[in-house]
Design a protein around this motif. Structure first.
Motif, short mmCIF file in Angstrom:
data_model
loop_
_atom_site.label_atom_id
_atom_site.label_comp_id
_atom_site.label_asym_id
_atom_site.label_seq_id
_atom_site.Cartn_x
_atom_site.Cartn_y
_atom_site.Cartn_z
N LEU A 366 81.29 40.38 69.54
CA LEU A 366 82.08 40.42 68.32
C LEU A 366 83.53 40.83 68.60
CD1 LEU A 366 79.34 42.08 66.05
CD2 LEU A 366 79.79 39.65 66.38
N ASP A 367 84.03 41.85 67.94
CA ASP A 367 85.44 42.24 68.07
C ASP A 367 85.77 42.86 69.43
OD1 ASP A 367 85.71 41.37 65.52
OD2 ASP A 367 85.90 43.34 64.59
N ASP A 368 84.75 43.17 70.24
CA ASP A 368 85.02 43.69 71.59
C ASP A 368 85.89 42.72 72.39
OD1 ASP A 368 83.50 46.03 71.28
OD2 ASP A 368 81.66 45.03 71.94
N THR A 370 88.45 41.16 71.68
CA THR A 370 89.91 41.28 71.47
C THR A 370 90.40 42.72 71.58
OG1 THR A 370 89.56 41.46 69.06
CG2 THR A 370 89.96 39.26 69.96
N ARG A 371 89.48 43.67 71.78
CA ARG A 371 89.90 45.08 71.81
C ARG A 371 90.46 45.48 73.17
NH1 ARG A 371 87.73 50.17 68.71
NH2 ARG A 371 86.66 48.64 67.41
#
Length: 410
Positions: A366-368, A370-371
């Motif tokens: 998931l958002d990992d 882009t983190r």
């Protein structure tokens, strides 16, 4: 089992507020900016404690720094060269300062030169998640044709050498540079990273250090620092080799249960213990993780719970970081063994009956993606692992179960 979370300080892209929302009970951290061999000063320790205790809005997080990972052991100590005796003194002084600050569990390792080693830091799996991976043939390509270590070809089967040759020939210069950086990446958050020249220099100095010699140097180190730790009421716990087999011709001495038993027997103290890392040890198929927890449980002071999927049944082989319940280690049997050990500790009246554990590593989901967190330390991937582990713990310790019998995972 006390649920903890590794945090790399204010620059960590997973914040204190994130840890609170994950529902962790304590924090694992270190003074990553302090050079190895230097004293961890009281003011620096207090600053990290304050950072952990404070949310973004300035209010209290109620979280505490409970486990040090890592208080690093210098190469000088491992080789007993240069300023190693001065580093002994600095290590002991750091233990004194940590004890004064109320921190009792100290994780460290005794891996020469390379701490943990991967060839890929963002390997894509079929689900679209990414993870860290160690590929033996790709590592051999680094060893043989990038590092160009003398005699390296003798350390690999013929088919691996040929695969490495083909792989290196098809790589671009950018890919070769990326591989070299991945291999020498070092401890996450470390103050320094090695260059190829640094690695070659270290390898030359280790030419005369056999596994027995390195083990004796380790015992000498423990003989110096463990009495201090015991007097202070600290628990030191050595992390295993990662991966748990020979690399670059370097001695590896903490890869199996037998390795741990030698060290525990040599310096017999309640302060001399084990970090049971199911990922590192699980990369080797002959390591029985649940059995190790049963047999060495009284010495296990810290748990890293993660999983790997091995490509082969070879002792030295390729593997990737799997989902916490999706690899080759049966995590249910491991957690059951931990809960049995905690039950024994409660019965014996031990104050350390609750063993700190953290969901180690995790796949980027998931958002990992882009983190851009530390490799292996995503926010959501680790939270998913923690949730899975928390579910096992809750189920196995539910009051409806009269007892947790050996070998019973229901």
């Amino acid at each position: 089992m006390r649920q903890t979370w590794r945090w790399f300080g204010p620059k960590d892209l997973v914040s204190v507020d994130d840890m609170m929302q994950a529902g962790v009970e304590g924090v694992v951290s270190a003074l990553h900016h302090v050079q190895t061999g230097m004293v961890w000063a009281p003011a620096e320790i207090a600053r990290r404690q304050t950072e952990i205790a404070t949310r973004k809005d300035g209010s209290s997080s109620r979280l505490k720094w409970e486990v040090v990972e890592s208080l690093p052991v210098s190469e000088e100590i491992k080789k007993q060269k240069g300023e190693w005796r001065t580093h002994y003194a600095a290590y002991k002084e750091s233990l004194e300062n940590l004890a004064e600050a109320g921190i009792e569990t100290i994780c460290y390792n005794f891996m020469p030169v390379l701490d943990w080693t991967r060839t890929y830091l963002a390997w894509r799996v079929s689900s679209g998640a990414t993870c860290m991976r160690f590929d033996l043939s790709v590592f051999a390509a680094f060893d043989l044709f990038i590092l160009k270590r003398q005699g390296a070809e003798e350390d690999y089967p013929e088919e691996i050498v040929e695969q490495a040759r083909v792989h290196h020939a098809t790589m671009s210069e950018v890919e070769r540079d990326a591989l070299a950086k991945n291999v020498v990446f070092g401890l996450p958050g470390a103050a320094t990273n090695l260059s190829l020249a640094d690695v070659r220099e270290h390898l030359a100095e280790y030419d005369s250090v056999s596994p027995d010699r390195l083990r004796q140097n380790f015992i000498d180190f423990l003989s110096e620092v463990v009495p201090v730790a015991e007097r202070l009421g600290l628990r030191m716990c050595c992390h295993p080799d990662d991966p748990p087999f020979d690399l670059l011709g370097l001695p590896r001495i903490m890869s199996t249960e037998a390795d741990y038993r030698k060290i525990i027997k040599a310096v017999d103290s309640p302060a001399n213990g084990v970090t049971l890392c199911t990922g590192s040890l699980g990369a080797r198929p002959d390591n029985d993780l649940a059995g190790m927890m049963e047999r060495m449980g009284d010495k296990v002071h810290f748990l890293h719970l993660r999983n790997v999927k091995r490509d082969t049944a070879e002792i030295r082989g390729s593997f990737c970081e799997a989902e916490h319940l999706g690899g080759d280690t049966d995590m249910v049997t491991v957690v059951a063994a931990v809960l049995r050990e905690e039950k024994r500790r409660r019965a014996a009246g031990r104050s350390d009956f609750s063993i700190p554990m953290r969901p180690d590593h995790g796949q980027n989901i998931l958002d990992d993606h882009t983190r851009n967190t530390q490799p292996g330390y995503p926010a959501i991937g680790r939270l998913k692992g923690l949730a899975e582990l928390r579910g096992i713990m809750t189920a196995l310790s539910h009051p409806s179960l009269e007892r947790i019998a050996p070998g019973n995972s229901t």
